[in-house]
Design an enzyme around this catalytic site. Structure first.
Site: not given
Ligand code: GLA
Length: 781
Positions: A474, A542
């Site tokens: 990430d 997301d």
């Protein structure tokens, strides 16, 4: 595939031709890019005609009053020689001026692709043409690389600048490529967005002046993806001329699209010159990232098919290339930071029962990482959560029959972390200014060797200790205060950061080729071809709301194949939009990607568990078609519909998604079109799915033998153990009929329900499986 005759260069792919030539003064003139030309086509016929001088244009050489760079179609153009359009360069030349003039010196053709020394690039090209230009007065050369990927109908381009002079040369802008195209009333299509709304497709006409598609955040960004298209006016998904562009790079990018007074459209693509400055001493070179170009006369889908083939064959590489990706469950939206080993194992057991193959432990497993305020940088396991360590936990998962994957965010550090307390100088920040935070974190300075070494060691230890088979890498903030103690010239920062990242990824993952890497940057904030050279898939967004995903995945699908897009079923209402959507639709959207679940499976009702089991079994059966089939977007005649389809490589099987956003009353006929199947007879069948009683509230009383309180306990309980079967349609017809479109059963219109009524409502959807009837059977009938 690459031929050179009379200083004309011709690059052919299966369906396209690219032509340019050396002019009498040595400039490279662009002649043609479009459908494949006949062998031996005369380039002079296709080249621009210059038969009359134009007004007060700057003439390059007084011996030819018709030779004005400003009006020509060029492959490259410099500053200060009469071309006033955006130049791909801004170079402070060794002679101290900003005037450069690179003209043809030589060329060579080599087999295959030519690897780069500092940047990732596409692999497995067929042939490469290198044209070397030399400045007319200063000792500097510019080599333009053209690699042909014939089957994918792609040509890649890049540039390498070398200073051979004793004096330094300073690069302020050096794009990877430029080309001038004749205007076709182009529309420019870009993917723009934000966190949880990545890659929305936007279109605008190309008018006079310049548009820039760029990012300055240090990443390719969710604001403006580097990929874009120029399409002739009135192009559709299935018809029309489309040029597609993308860049193999993960940092600041820029593309200039400029239409000039002569209706010539210049396109230049490369590193964003924002805060960029790079000095070259004698003998030094700078290589720019690779640009991907494709053309199709078969509309947007034609362009996408080229790009998809290119990514699957030439960008994604190594063990996971073309390999089926596992179904995963991710702990993030299930638990966020609130878990311990016991709770995770409960999730894992449910996952296994439901057919899931890989367990991904997301954020929160290390240091003091109990929220997003602390712990980034400290990759030692949190013993409160995992008293016996990570390996013991991973072993238990493996015992259950699940693979183990893990989340890391190695490019970042929280000020509240042991790493920052020990090495504050490793964070990217201005030495005297108060640092600016995002998500309570700072970026680690990948320009520093010690930082790169630390990340390689720390991440390596975690991966080896727990025998990790999947990593989610990430990166959750944009770079600010771009400067580094390791650099003399801060203009190098952004590019050095990205080459540092590529070095770290190479060092960690080359010795561990079996690990499946999924990169992520708050979702799709770094969804680009540079990252895809390392990570075969990327967490798309997301936002897991399927209705939003219809837009996001559609946007990305123009340039990136489904094998690259992480897509999960999450809970409803959505954690991002509060929208309520059926479990079936959440699946129907997510299966068009690298599929997984991201919710607390413990709370599924028995009926939902059955549905999830059916989903995983279905996905496994058609996984190859979803991940590696030919994906197309079918045009919708109604604004509330989205159609996606995947066709198997042998063109005998397809899965088609029919998605309805907002329901409209008294819906007129819906049609199912499926294209790209080989000639023959097909059976079309709806994938069976469930209708939950609570969806209908008090309406259930129209069919229930007993009256139920819509809010009552009885209906809630019945909903857990009982559901209605959605309408299943079955047809038999030819590929031609499917390509024309077959009408479907009617949707619910408020006048009753029976098994032949399609109950979609808001956010309803169906999948249709289309399979070829084998010939013998066909003949019997
Ligand atoms: C980012 C990612 C999410 C999740 C969180 C964890 O937002 O995009 O998927 O991993 O970080 O902090």
């Amino acid at each position: 595939m690459i031929s050179v005759k009379d200083r004309v260069f011709r690059l052919d792919t299966v369906a396209t031709t690219y032509l340019f030539r050396v002019t009498k003064f040595g400039h490279l003139e662009h002649i043609y890019y479009g459908p494949l030309l006949a062998p031996g086509e005369d380039a002079r016929v296709l080249a621009q005609k210059n038969t009359v001088p134009l007004g007060s244009s700057v003439v390059y050489n007084e011996s030819d009053e018709l030779y004005c760079l400003d009006q020509m179609y060029l492959e490259w153009s410099d500053n200060g020689r009469g071309d006033y359009r955006q130049s791909p360069t801004e170079l402070k030349m060794p002679d101290g001026t900003f005037v450069s003039d690179f003209v043809y010196a030589s060329h060579r053709i080599v087999e295959g692709s030519v690897q780069m020394s500092t940047l990732p690039s596409a692999c497995g090209g067929d042939r490469t043409l290198v044209v070397t230009l030399r400045d007319t007065t200063v000792k500097a050369t510019l080599s333009l690389y053209y690699t042909v990927f014939a089957q994918a109908n792609v040509i890649t381009r890049r540039a390498v600048l070398t200073n051979e002079s004793r004096e330094p040369l300073v690069i302020r802008r050096l794009m990877s490529m430029m080309v001038d195209l004749p205007d076709e009333n182009f529309h420019l299509y870009t993917l723009d967005g934000d966190w949880i709304k990545e890659a929305y497709l936007h279109c605008r006409p190309v008018t006079y002046g310049m548009v820039t598609n760029a990012s300055k955040t240090g990443a390719s960004s969710n604001r403006h993806n580097p990929a874009f298209m120029l399409a002739a006016a009135a192009t559709t998904e299935e018809n029309g001329n489309v040029y597609g562009f993308n860049l193999v790079y993960s940092g600041n990018h820029a593309s200039y699209i400029e239409k000039n007074r002569r209706d010539i459209v210049r396109v230049a693509v490369g590193i964003n010159p924002h805060c960029f400055e790079w000095g070259l001493e004698q003998g030094e070179s700078f290589e720019t990232p690779e640009v991907v170009l494709t053309f199709s006369s078969q509309g947007f889908n034609g362009m996408s098919h080229n790009m998809h083939c290119f990514v699957n064959e030439h960008i994604v590489r190594g063990h996971w290339q073309k390999r089926e990706r596992p179904i995963l469950v991710n702990s993030w939206e299930a638990y966020y930071f609130d878990y311990d080993e016991g709770k995770l194992l409960q999730l894992a057991k449910k996952a296994k029962e439901l057919g899931i193959e890989l367990f991904v432990l997301d954020d929160g497993w290390f240091g003091q990482r109990n929220n997003d305020k602390a712990g980034l940088g400290d990759y030692t396991v949190n013993r409160k959560k995992f008293p016996r360590g990570l390996k013991a936990f991973a072993d238990q998962l493996r015992k259950l029959g699940l693979d183990f994957g893990i989340w890391v965010e190695p490019e970042m550090v929280n000020p509240d972390s042991d790493l920052f307390r020990e090495h504050p100088e490793w964070a990217v920040r201005h030495p005297e200014k108060k640092p600016v935070l995002a998500r309570n974190q700072l970026v680690l300075d990948l320009c520093q060797k010690e930082v790169r070494d630390y990340i390689v060691d720390q991440v390596g230890l975690v991966l080896d200790e727990a025998e990790v088979s999947y990593v989610k890498w990430d990166m959750n903030r944009a770079i600010a205060e771009a400067c580094s103690g390791a650099l003399k010239d801060q203009g190098e920062f952004y590019h050095r950061y990205i080459t540092g990242l590529y070095e770290v990824l190479t060092r960690i993952f080359t010795p561990r080729p079996q690990i499946l890497l999924e990169s992520c940057s708050s979702g799709g904030n770094r969804f680009d071809l540079g990252m895809l050279c390392f990570s075969p898939q990327i967490w798309t967004s997301d936002n897991t709301d399927p209705v939003e995903r219809l837009k996001i995945q559609t946007g990305l699908s123009y340039f990136y194949p489904l094998s690259t897009m992480g897509a999960h079923v999450a809970q409803s209402p959505s954690a991002q939009t509060l929208r309520n959507t059926p479990l079936s639709t959440r699946f129907n959207v997510a299966c068009f990607g690298c599929f997984g679940y991201e919710l607390d499976l413990r709370h599924l009702s028995p009926e939902e568990k059955k549905e999830v089991k059916d989903q995983t079994a279905f996905y496994k059966k058609y996984r190859r078609v979803f991940q590696y089939g030919t994906f197309s977007r079918l045009p919708a005649t109604k604004a509330n519909k989205v159609f996606w389809q995947c066709v198997s490589a042998d063109e005998s099987t397809a899965v088609a998604g029919f998605f309805q956003t907002l329901a409209s009353p008294a819906e007129t006929d819906d049609r199912l079109r499926v294209t790209g199947l080989s000639t023959g007879e097909y059976v079309v069948r709806t994938r069976p799915q469930r209708l939950y009683l609570t969806r209908f509230g008090g309406l259930v009383n129209h069919i229930s033998p007993v009256t139920l309180n819509p809010e009552g306990f009885l209906l809630q309980q019945a909903n857990r153990y009982y559901s209605l079967a959605g309408c299943v349609e079955e047809y038999r017809c030819s590929a031609a009929a499917l390509s024309a479109g077959i009408p479907l059963n009617n949707q619910f219109t408020g006048t009753g329900y029976n098994e032949n009524v399609r109950m979609l409502g808001d956010f309803g959807s169906n999948l249709y499986i289309i399979e070829k009837v084998n010939t013998e059977e066909g003949e019997d009938e």
